[in-house]
Design an enzyme around this catalytic site. Structure first.
Site, mmCIF file in Angstrom:
data_model
loop_
_atom_site.group_PDB
_atom_site.id
_atom_site.type_symbol
_atom_site.label_atom_id
_atom_site.label_comp_id
_atom_site.label_asym_id
_atom_site.label_seq_id
_atom_site.Cartn_x
_atom_site.Cartn_y
_atom_site.Cartn_z
ATOM 1 N N LEU A 65 0.856 -1.191 0.000
ATOM 2 C CA LEU A 65 0.000 0.000 0.000
ATOM 3 C C LEU A 65 0.893 1.243 0.000
ATOM 4 O O LEU A 65 1.569 1.537 0.989
ATOM 5 C CB LEU A 65 -0.913 -0.008 1.220
ATOM 6 C CG LEU A 65 -1.761 -1.276 1.401
ATOM 7 C CD1 LEU A 65 -2.658 -1.140 2.626
ATOM 8 C CD2 LEU A 65 -2.571 -1.582 0.156
ATOM 9 N N ARG A 85 1.273 14.513 6.943
ATOM 10 C CA ARG A 85 2.026 14.877 8.147
ATOM 11 C C ARG A 85 3.537 14.972 7.898
ATOM 12 O O ARG A 85 4.272 15.499 8.733
ATOM 13 C CB ARG A 85 1.736 13.872 9.266
ATOM 14 C CG ARG A 85 0.401 14.107 9.948
ATOM 15 C CD ARG A 85 0.175 13.102 11.056
ATOM 16 N NE ARG A 85 -0.249 11.805 10.550
ATOM 17 C CZ ARG A 85 -0.388 10.714 11.291
ATOM 18 N NH1 ARG A 85 -0.109 10.758 12.587
ATOM 19 N NH2 ARG A 85 -0.791 9.582 10.766
ATOM 20 N N GLY A 123 -9.413 4.527 2.089
ATOM 21 C CA GLY A 123 -9.123 3.545 3.124
ATOM 22 C C GLY A 123 -8.320 2.365 2.609
ATOM 23 O O GLY A 123 -8.187 2.150 1.400
ATOM 24 N N ARG A 173 37.476 13.418 -5.766
ATOM 25 C CA ARG A 173 36.224 13.666 -6.474
ATOM 26 C C ARG A 173 35.964 12.546 -7.482
ATOM 27 O O ARG A 173 36.810 11.681 -7.699
ATOM 28 C CB ARG A 173 36.292 15.046 -7.139
ATOM 29 C CG ARG A 173 36.265 16.187 -6.116
ATOM 30 C CD ARG A 173 36.659 17.508 -6.723
ATOM 31 N NE ARG A 173 35.813 17.874 -7.851
ATOM 32 C CZ ARG A 173 36.096 18.867 -8.703
ATOM 33 N NH1 ARG A 173 37.211 19.580 -8.549
ATOM 34 N NH2 ARG A 173 35.287 19.139 -9.696
ATOM 35 N N TYR A 191 46.669 19.968 -6.390
ATOM 36 C CA TYR A 191 45.452 19.682 -7.137
ATOM 37 C C TYR A 191 45.814 18.885 -8.383
ATOM 38 O O TYR A 191 46.592 19.346 -9.221
ATOM 39 C CB TYR A 191 44.714 20.957 -7.544
ATOM 40 C CG TYR A 191 43.570 20.676 -8.495
ATOM 41 C CD1 TYR A 191 42.442 19.970 -8.055
ATOM 42 C CD2 TYR A 191 43.614 21.079 -9.822
ATOM 43 C CE1 TYR A 191 41.401 19.681 -8.914
ATOM 44 C CE2 TYR A 191 42.571 20.796 -10.703
ATOM 45 C CZ TYR A 191 41.466 20.093 -10.238
ATOM 46 O OH TYR A 191 40.436 19.794 -11.091
ATOM 47 N N ASN A 202 56.602 11.789 -7.936
ATOM 48 C CA ASN A 202 56.592 12.653 -6.755
ATOM 49 C C ASN A 202 55.897 13.963 -7.110
ATOM 50 O O ASN A 202 56.377 14.732 -7.954
ATOM 51 C CB ASN A 202 58.007 12.947 -6.261
ATOM 52 C CG ASN A 202 57.984 13.751 -4.970
ATOM 53 O OD1 ASN A 202 57.881 13.204 -3.881
ATOM 54 N ND2 ASN A 202 58.054 15.070 -5.106
ATOM 55 N N TYR A 250 41.580 23.682 -16.953
ATOM 56 C CA TYR A 250 40.362 24.331 -17.438
ATOM 57 C C TYR A 250 40.696 25.740 -17.925
ATOM 58 O O TYR A 250 41.325 26.521 -17.207
ATOM 59 C CB TYR A 250 39.345 24.387 -16.286
ATOM 60 C CG TYR A 250 37.996 24.957 -16.625
ATOM 61 C CD1 TYR A 250 37.277 24.515 -17.725
ATOM 62 C CD2 TYR A 250 37.420 25.937 -15.812
ATOM 63 C CE1 TYR A 250 36.021 25.030 -18.005
ATOM 64 C CE2 TYR A 250 36.165 26.451 -16.087
ATOM 65 C CZ TYR A 250 35.464 25.998 -17.187
ATOM 66 O OH TYR A 250 34.231 26.509 -17.472
ATOM 67 N N ARG A 285 60.792 29.514 -15.447
ATOM 68 C CA ARG A 285 60.629 30.613 -14.499
ATOM 69 C C ARG A 285 61.019 31.912 -15.196
ATOM 70 O O ARG A 285 61.831 31.917 -16.116
ATOM 71 C CB ARG A 285 61.551 30.426 -13.296
ATOM 72 C CG ARG A 285 61.453 29.096 -12.576
ATOM 73 C CD ARG A 285 62.605 28.962 -11.607
ATOM 74 N NE ARG A 285 62.601 27.691 -10.881
ATOM 75 C CZ ARG A 285 63.667 27.152 -10.329
ATOM 76 N NH1 ARG A 285 64.852 27.784 -10.430
ATOM 77 N NH2 ARG A 285 63.592 26.014 -9.696
#
Length: 455
Positions: free
Chosen positions: A8, A15, A77, A332, A365, A376, A386, A439
């Site tokens: 059922l 409620r 019912g 992730r 990251y 390493n 991105y 650099r």
């Protein structure tokens, strides 16, 4: 004898104060309706019909191929609800279980015992009952001197004497299927609610001289029906305790089980230790002799043997054996870590494959990258994957050294045993065994302090 079931699940559940159908509210990661279906199927039911109404399409989508469905346009019912399955089941021979979709704690073991009792006694109806010192809100079981069930009285229709009865109706029954649908046509709605009560069939059977039995379950807590958020929270607590108890019996240790949350489909190998505050969700599988440290969260992931995870979050990832993660690492979705990998504090990995014995100790990251073995990854390394519109992927060979604060601007390839000097921004491929230094030139201006203070 053929076993069938009717669930059922048509009610609005007002409620709950929710737009979601009541039976789709989740406990331990799956909906209440799914808990009920799983328990029913464990009792060897051959055919299952779910009565839907409010949010019918949502319920159908959730249960999908597990059940047939009948629609109850108006909620008049429980008796009226069962009658909606007439076209599907009325001509079947056998026994039919009727169970509410908001009773997620009923177990397959209890339902199997109920079927066995019903079949053993040859009863035309068997009521699943329980005893409680506080029966408020439940229908009462009225028996004769021989212990046979005479009728079930709803609280609003009960006399003062009947209200003192401690044996309650759990709302779960087994009926002779054909007699069930014949009797449903005889019930009336002459009661305080103006509804067609399924329990009224018990009295009809008694008047027809049919035997009606009750099976009293051992654990009242299994019978809890969820009608509001308070009951939902209570059911969640009880389900969590049940799940953790099962894992303990299978050889898993819990440092603080009262503060641990584990969902229904989680699997854990023996000799694994789960510390306090841990959340294990979805279809997570954890191997043997692994340690899940306090306040870690793991979702839909596969964790190998002898892994140590310290206060970290892992989502939809695959972790091989002998890996160390954390503290405060974040894996992730679509991350894969090979054997012996070390992911340290404040390292984030996303959609990347990391080879055997590679180390990323801290503050890095790694996104959309394939890293070889024994790489390493020094402090502050960032894979710049991105450009604001598209994401790009980089590949790093075996035994590569990525110096501190180096930026890998994807897409690039870094060959085996190459070195990237600290502070470099790599925008081109690096050949095998090469040293890449990228650099800006350093200029030292002598005497600058004197010029500065005299400005």
């Amino acid at each position: 004898m053929k076993r069938m079931a009717i669930i059922l699940a048509a009610g609005k559940g007002t409620r709950m104060k929710s737009t979601l159908p009541k039976v789709l509210h989740k406990i331990s990661g799956i909906s209440m309706a799914e808990h009920v279906v799983r328990a029913v199927l464990k009792s060897h039911v051959e055919r299952l019909v779910t009565i839907v109404g409010n949010g019918a399409d949502l319920v159908k989508n959730q249960l999908n191929s597990l059940s047939d469905f009948a629609f109850q346009a108006e909620q008049l019912g429980t008796g009226h609800a069962v009658l909606q399955a007439e076209k599907i089941l009325a001509e079947e021979e056998g026994s039919t279980l009727v169970i509410c979709g908001d009773t997620p704690l009923l177990s397959g073991e209890t339902l199997s015992k109920l079927f066995e009792h019903h079949e053993k006694t040859g009863s035309k109806a068997t009521v699943l009952t329980a005893k409680t010192s506080d029966p408020t809100g439940y229908g009462r079981i009225v028996r004769n001197q021989e212990g046979q069930v005479l009728k079930i009285v709803e609280q609003k229709d009960a006399s003062a004497e009947e209200l003192e009865i401690e044996e309650i109706n759990t709302g779960t029954y087994i009926f002779d299927n054909r007699k069930l649908f014949m009797a449903l046509k005889s019930i009336s709605n002459h009661n305080a609610q103006g509804e067609y009560y399924l329990p009224d069939i018990i009295e009809i059977f008694q008047k027809q001289g049919e035997e009606v039995h009750a099976f009293n379950m051992d654990n009242f807590e299994e019978s809890i029906g969820v009608n509001d958020r308070l009951a939902l929270a209570k059911a969640q607590q009880l389900m969590t305790k049940r799940i953790i108890k099962q894992h303990m019996q299978n050889g898993v240790s819990f440092l603080n089980p009262d503060s641990t949350y584990i969902e229904s489909d989680v699997e854990i190998g023996e000799d694994t230790l789960i510390e306090g505050g841990v959340s294990l969700k979805g279809k997570t599988v954890i191997g043997k002799s692994t340690k899940i440290g306090a306040y870690s969260e793991i979702v839909d992931s596969q964790i190998g043997d002898q892994v140590t995870i310290t206060q970290s979050t892992i989502e939809e990832s695959k972790i091989a054996d002998n890996v160390t993660i954390g503290p405060f690492a974040h894996l992730r979705p679509k991350s894969q870590l090979a054997e012996g990998v070390r992911i340290g504090n404040f390292v984030e990995v996303k959609n990347s494959i990391i080879g055997k014995n590679t180390k990323a100790g801290h503050l890095a990251y790694i996104g959309d990258a394939d890293l070889g073995e024994e790489v390493n990854v020094s402090c502050g390394v960032i894979f710049c994957n991105y450009d604001g519109k598209r994401k790009y992927r980089s590949k790093v060979g075996d035994q590569v050294f990525l110096g501190s604060n180096s930026n890998i601007v994807s897409p690039v390839k870094i060959g085996d045993r190459a070195f990237v000097a600290a502070g470099s921004t790599i925008v081109k491929d690096v050949e095998e065994e090469a040293l890449a230094i990228a650099r800006s030139s350093q200029i030292n201006k002598l005497g600058y302090w004197t010029k500065y203070i005299n400005k």
